[in-house]
Enzyme design. Structure first.
Site, PDB file in Angstrom:
ATOM      1  CB  SER A 145      -7.854   6.176  15.232  1.00 56.42           C
ATOM      2  OG  SER A 145      -7.617   7.559  15.202  1.00 56.42           O
ATOM      3  CE1 TYR A 158      -9.836   6.173   9.685  1.00 62.76           C
ATOM      4  CE2 TYR A 158      -9.592   8.008  11.212  1.00 62.76           C
ATOM      5  CZ  TYR A 158      -9.121   6.832  10.668  1.00 62.76           C
ATOM      6  OH  TYR A 158      -7.931   6.299  11.113  1.00 62.76           O
TER       7      TYR A 158
HETATM    8  N1  LIG Z   1      -2.010   7.747   9.664  1.00 60.78           N
HETATM    9  C1  LIG Z   1      -2.744   8.104  10.693  1.00 60.78           C
HETATM   10  O1  LIG Z   1      -2.767   9.277  11.103  1.00 60.78           O
HETATM   11  C2  LIG Z   1      -3.537   7.074  11.443  1.00 60.78           C
HETATM   12  C3  LIG Z   1      -3.944   7.383  12.767  1.00 60.78           C
HETATM   13  C4  LIG Z   1      -4.707   6.441  13.456  1.00 60.78           C
HETATM   14  C5  LIG Z   1      -5.039   5.239  12.874  1.00 60.78           C
HETATM   15  N2  LIG Z   1      -4.630   4.978  11.587  1.00 60.78           N
HETATM   16  C6  LIG Z   1      -5.023   3.685  11.001  1.00 60.78           C
HETATM   17  O2  LIG Z   1      -3.855   2.946  10.662  1.00 60.78           O
HETATM   18  C7  LIG Z   1      -4.176   2.042   9.600  1.00 60.78           C
HETATM   19  C8  LIG Z   1      -3.105   2.132   8.551  1.00 60.78           C
HETATM   20  O3  LIG Z   1      -3.121   3.420   7.964  1.00 60.78           O
HETATM   21  P1  LIG Z   1      -1.801   4.186   7.514  1.00 60.78           P
HETATM   22  O4  LIG Z   1      -1.761   5.451   8.248  1.00 60.78           O
HETATM   23  O5  LIG Z   1      -0.645   3.289   7.562  1.00 60.78           O
HETATM   24  O6  LIG Z   1      -2.207   4.565   6.011  1.00 60.78           O
HETATM   25  P2  LIG Z   1      -1.658   4.074   4.619  1.00 60.78           P
HETATM   26  O7  LIG Z   1      -0.196   4.275   4.522  1.00 60.78           O
HETATM   27  O8  LIG Z   1      -2.535   4.726   3.616  1.00 60.78           O
HETATM   28  O9  LIG Z   1      -1.933   2.496   4.627  1.00 60.78           O
HETATM   29  C9  LIG Z   1      -3.212   1.953   4.443  1.00 60.78           C
HETATM   30  C10 LIG Z   1      -3.083   0.488   4.086  1.00 60.78           C
HETATM   31  O10 LIG Z   1      -4.412  -0.051   3.925  1.00 60.78           O
HETATM   32  C11 LIG Z   1      -4.474  -0.708   2.639  1.00 60.78           C
HETATM   33  N3  LIG Z   1      -5.804  -0.600   2.072  1.00 60.78           N
HETATM   34  C12 LIG Z   1      -6.508   0.520   1.789  1.00 60.78           C
HETATM   35  N4  LIG Z   1      -7.665   0.215   1.192  1.00 60.78           N
HETATM   36  C13 LIG Z   1      -7.709  -1.137   1.117  1.00 60.78           C
HETATM   37  C14 LIG Z   1      -8.660  -2.057   0.606  1.00 60.78           C
HETATM   38  N5  LIG Z   1      -9.814  -1.640   0.054  1.00 60.78           N
HETATM   39  N6  LIG Z   1      -8.391  -3.377   0.665  1.00 60.78           N
HETATM   40  C15 LIG Z   1      -7.226  -3.815   1.212  1.00 60.78           C
HETATM   41  N7  LIG Z   1      -6.288  -2.993   1.718  1.00 60.78           N
HETATM   42  C16 LIG Z   1      -6.528  -1.662   1.667  1.00 60.78           C
HETATM   43  C17 LIG Z   1      -3.458   0.037   1.781  1.00 60.78           C
HETATM   44  O11 LIG Z   1      -2.994  -0.767   0.716  1.00 60.78           O
HETATM   45  P3  LIG Z   1      -3.497  -0.691  -0.806  1.00 60.78           P
HETATM   46  O12 LIG Z   1      -3.747   0.718  -1.137  1.00 60.78           O
HETATM   47  O13 LIG Z   1      -2.353  -1.326  -1.525  1.00 60.78           O
HETATM   48  O14 LIG Z   1      -4.728  -1.542  -0.870  1.00 60.78           O
HETATM   49  C18 LIG Z   1      -2.351   0.282   2.772  1.00 60.78           C
HETATM   50  O15 LIG Z   1      -1.521  -0.839   2.860  1.00 60.78           O
HETATM   51  C19 LIG Z   1      -5.566   2.413   9.118  1.00 60.78           C
HETATM   52  O16 LIG Z   1      -6.500   1.515   9.677  1.00 60.78           O
HETATM   53  C20 LIG Z   1      -5.788   3.804   9.684  1.00 60.78           C
HETATM   54  O17 LIG Z   1      -7.138   4.087   9.895  1.00 60.78           O
HETATM   55  C21 LIG Z   1      -3.873   5.851  10.868  1.00 60.78           C
END
Ligand SMILES: NC(=O)c1ccc[n+]([C@@H]2O[C@H](COP(=O)([O-])OP(=O)(O)OC[C@H]3O[C@@H](n4cnc5c(N)ncnc54)[C@H](OP(=O)(O)O)[C@@H]3O)[C@@H](O)[C@H]2O)c1
Length: 349
Positions: A145, A158
């Site tokens: 991130s 985080y």
């Molecule tokens: N959105 C942002 O601003 C941002 C910025 C930088 C980095 N990121 C990173 O990008 C990645 C994806 O996030 P996103 O933004 O796409 O958010 P998101 O839409 O909430 O997706 C998160 C994914 O992780 C899965 N997940 C959560 N808890 C889990 C668990 N205990 N076991 C297995 N799977 C789990 C969720 O599926 P289930 O709930 O079905 O388990 C979902 O598929 C993350 O690592 C996040 O830190 C996000």
């Protein structure tokens, strides 16, 4: 199509957001898929949709809570039992927790987040990297991130997990340099997914300026396929954060980032005099970095010799800007004028 030669990508967190968009890109390129998260139904729907749309041979779904003890080993064993070789591993699954660490956030949630964001990611990397190195082939994409390289008050744990992911990945880049295996860190800025709502930060100011998840996935996918060591998706502003993170004092970065995590509509300027000066330095650096980055990008079309010369000059300009800007008692206008002068005189010489 010879199904024996089709490659397989395992994507954790494929049920929503960036992971879901990445899964679509792999499917479009004909990869077989192993889709992992806790949401089995959502994953199954996606698998069916992608199989139909892209006529991929195999898209299997594994329901797994990766915040649980031994989850990575269990996942690895289940994939192995099905006789699947994983050619590309995408460690996308991750969550955030919003609030003041000392007084507001919940330890159970934070420890589960540490397990998911770092422990399971590390264990999966260990299990699959060993096989990839033995085959001398394979690719890994780790979701870091922009907060991997900056402090992020109100998301302190985080940010810590993402700093870990970034540092871990870059260390492995070096360990893998004599192999055909590559590892890439994806460092998105705030992105329009379900992330902030799940983190309890749906009301944070940052949600007013989100990047598109499709763009983030596409830039991450491209970098992964090229074997790049890292990518910050988005325009110049996002990319300039890397320069700011190296140049600005930590307190200035933290003050800037905290504003993003505070509620929408909360006062932007309720800072002490010292913090105001630090913030001014941060903003000045943002402009300087943008100018510098734009110049650097233009110069990358030059010959190798000229590129090397200008890289040296840009490095010198950055150091001079840092020296100038470290003097936080200067006003923003003075700071900017000095920094701009440094960049222009370097280019003119
Ligand atoms: N959105 C942002 O601003 C941002 C910025 C930088 C980095 N990121 C990173 O990008 C990645 C994806 O996030 P996103 O933004 O796409 O958010 P998101 O839409 O909430 O997706 C998160 C994914 O992780 C899965 N997940 C959560 N808890 C889990 C668990 N205990 N076991 C297995 N799977 C789990 C969720 O599926 P289930 O709930 O079905 O388990 C979902 O598929 C993350 O690592 C996040 O830190 C996000």
């Amino acid at each position: 199509m010879n199904t024996e030669t089709v490659k397989t990508a395992l994507i954790t967190g494929a049920s929503s957001g960036i992971g879901r968009e990445l899964a679509k890109l792999f499917a479009k390129d004909g990869y077989n898929l192993v889709l992992v998260s806790r949401g089995e139904d959502t994953l199954q729907q996606l698998a069916d949709e992608l199989k139909q749309k892209h006529s991929i041979h195999k898209a299997i779904v594994i329901k797994k809570d990766l915040a649980k003890e031994n989850a990575a080993q269990e996942l690895y064993n289940e994939v192995k039992q099905q006789g699947i070789t994983v050619d590309v591993l995408v460690n996308d699954a991750g969550v955030g927790v919003h609030g003041m660490f000392a007084t507001e956030t919940d330890w159970e949630k934070e420890s589960a987040m540490i397990h998911l964001n770092t422990l399971s990611l590390t264990h999966l990397t260990k299990l699959y990297l060993k096989e990839m190195v033995a085959r001398n082939e394979g690719k890994i994409l780790n979701l870091a991130s922009i907060v991997s390289i900056m402090p992020s008050p109100l998301m302190a744990v985080y940010a810590g997990t993402k700093a870990y992911v970034y540092n871990f990945t870059q260390s492995l880049v070096n360990e893998l340099k004599d192999t055909n295996v590559t590892i890439t860190a994806l460092l998105p800025n705030a992105t329009d997914t379900d992330f902030f709502r799940k983190a309890g930060a749906e009301n944070a100011r940052v949600t007013e300026m989100l990047d598109d998840a499709v763009m983030v996935a596409e830039e991450g996918y491209k970098a992964l396929m090229k074997g790049e060591t890292k990518v910050i998706p988005g325009g110049l502003m996002n990319k300039s954060y890397e320069v700011i993170a190296h140049l600005a004092p930590e307190e200035a970065l933290a003050a800037m980032m905290r504003k993003n995590m505070e509620p929408k509509g909360s006062p932007l300027i309720n800072l002490s005099k010292k913090e105001q000066k630090q913030l001014a330095v941060g903003l000045g650096l943002a402009v300087v970095s943008l100018v510098g980055y734009a110049i650097f990008n233009t110069l990358t079309n030059l010959s190798e010799y000229d590129k090397a010369r200008y890289r040296y000059k840009f490095g010198r300009a950055s150091r001079e800007a840092k020296r100038t800007l470290n003097n936080v008692s200067e006003s923003l206008s003075e700071t900017l004028a000095n920094a701009k002068a440094t960049v222009s005189s370097t280019l003119a010489s």
